[in-house]
Design an enzyme around this catalytic site. Structure first.
Site, PDB file in Angstrom:
ATOM      1  N   CYS A  78      -2.254   4.511  -4.221  1.00  8.84           N
ATOM      2  CA  CYS A  78      -1.361   5.264  -5.298  1.00  8.84           C
ATOM      3  C   CYS A  78      -1.642   4.522  -6.690  1.00  8.84           C
ATOM      4  O   CYS A  78      -0.864   4.022  -7.226  1.00  8.84           O
ATOM      5  CB  CYS A  78       0.029   5.558  -4.822  1.00  8.84           C
ATOM      6  SG  CYS A  78       0.971   6.793  -5.866  1.00  8.84           S
TER       7      CYS A  78
ATOM      8  N   LYS B  25      14.359  -7.726 -10.611  1.00 11.89           N
ATOM      9  CA  LYS B  25      13.424  -7.743  -9.689  1.00 11.89           C
ATOM     10  C   LYS B  25      13.132  -9.124  -9.077  1.00 11.89           C
ATOM     11  O   LYS B  25      13.285  -9.104  -7.685  1.00 11.89           O
ATOM     12  CB  LYS B  25      12.229  -7.094  -9.999  1.00 11.89           C
ATOM     13  CG  LYS B  25      11.100  -7.131  -8.827  1.00 11.89           C
ATOM     14  CD  LYS B  25       9.690  -7.112  -9.343  1.00 11.89           C
ATOM     15  CE  LYS B  25       9.210  -8.281 -10.096  1.00 11.89           C
ATOM     16  NZ  LYS B  25       7.927  -8.107 -10.416  1.00 11.89           N
TER      17      LYS B  25
ATOM     18  N   CYS C  13      -5.765  10.202  -4.322  1.00 14.52           N
ATOM     19  CA  CYS C  13      -5.101  11.140  -3.453  1.00 14.52           C
ATOM     20  C   CYS C  13      -5.880  11.752  -2.228  1.00 14.52           C
ATOM     21  O   CYS C  13      -5.252  12.083  -1.223  1.00 14.52           O
ATOM     22  CB  CYS C  13      -4.610  12.404  -4.410  1.00 14.52           C
ATOM     23  SG  CYS C  13      -3.687  11.729  -5.756  1.00 14.52           S
TER      24      CYS C  13
END
Length: 265
Positions: free
Chosen positions: A244, A174, A251
């Site tokens: 999230c 990453k 949500c």
């Protein structure tokens, strides 16, 4: 009189080759008898989900927008120094909130953050400066080892390939892809951190569930258009920081609630 005889030897017939008939689904250059290519897999509703995430991220006010790695280096520094600072900020950012990484980088820069300045710094001082980044003791060791390698092998610069970057102590895939993106302005792959890994699994953007970020990167790169690879990390990291969330995702505030497989309705 001598009679002339005409040769009766006939020219051999050329063997006829069977002419292959193209079938409607044949691809140009496809071998006869080969199976037709199947459409590439892609997730359901992914384009609509992506557009809605862009809408939610339009304000650019997540921690990554204000204190992310691309905001931690000195833009007025010489290119080689700038690239070194990018790499160090990435190494510090692992398992660490953006706010903590940004503060540690600011303290380092106030002392003059270069390859030589870090090599001249003793471990105790470096540790005091970067604390409380996650796993700061290990990072002191990795930073000193990596910086020495950069000095000896790369003339104080950082490598320009993912393959070389991941050979440095404390640098994972990453970090390498983000370093290529930020430091070298080159898109080498998708940078998948914990946010990207979590969200793409929730959205079913992977064909089957993945357990590790590197698995997720490979799965995403199989179908996600390359022109989105640079954007997707920044977009999903901020989305993961604000909406999230790892635990108790919001949500009810998410525009994707009606088309997200993991949404709590």
């Amino acid at each position: 009189a001598v009679s002339q005889t005409r040769s009766t030897t006939s020219t051999p017939r050329r063997s006829r080759r069977r002419k292959s008939v193209a079938i409607a689904y044949d691809e140009p250059g496809q071998d006869e008898g080969a199976e037709p290519q199947r459409p590439r897999w892609e997730p359901r509703d992914w384009q609509e989900q992506l557009e809605r995430i862009r809408e939610m991220r339009r304000s650019r006010d997540a921690p990554v927008d204000e204190m992310g790695v691309d905001k931690c280096y000195d833009t007025s520094a010489p290119p080689q120094v700038m690239r070194y600072q990018v790499l160090l900020s990435l190494m510090l950012s692992s398992q660490t909130k953006d706010q903590v990484t940004s503060a540690a980088m600011l303290r380092l820069r106030q002392r003059g953050l270069t390859v030589d300045s870090v090599l001249q710094m003793d471990d105790a001082t470096l540790g005091q400066i970067i604390y409380p980044v996650g796993f700061w003791r290990n990072k002191v060791k990795y930073i000193k080892q990596t910086t020495a390698i950069l000095k000896q092998k790369y003339g104080g610069d950082i490598p320009s390939t993912v393959e070389e970057l991941v050979q440095l102590p404390g640098v994972g895939p990453k970090m390498a892809h983000l370093a290529m993106n930020i430091a070298w302005d080159s898109v080498s792959g998708i940078a998948v951190d914990t946010h990207v890994h979590r969200i793409t699994n929730r959205l079913k953007w992977v064909k089957k569930e993945t357990k590790y970020p590197e698995e997720t990167r490979v799965a995403l790169e199989e179908w996600l258009p390359r022109d989105l690879w640079r954007e997707i990390n920044w977009l999903l990291v901020g989305f993961g920081q604000q909406t999230c969330l790892p635990v108790n995702p919001r949500c009810s505030q998410c525009l994707n609630q009606d088309i997200c497989p993991a949404a709590k309705r």
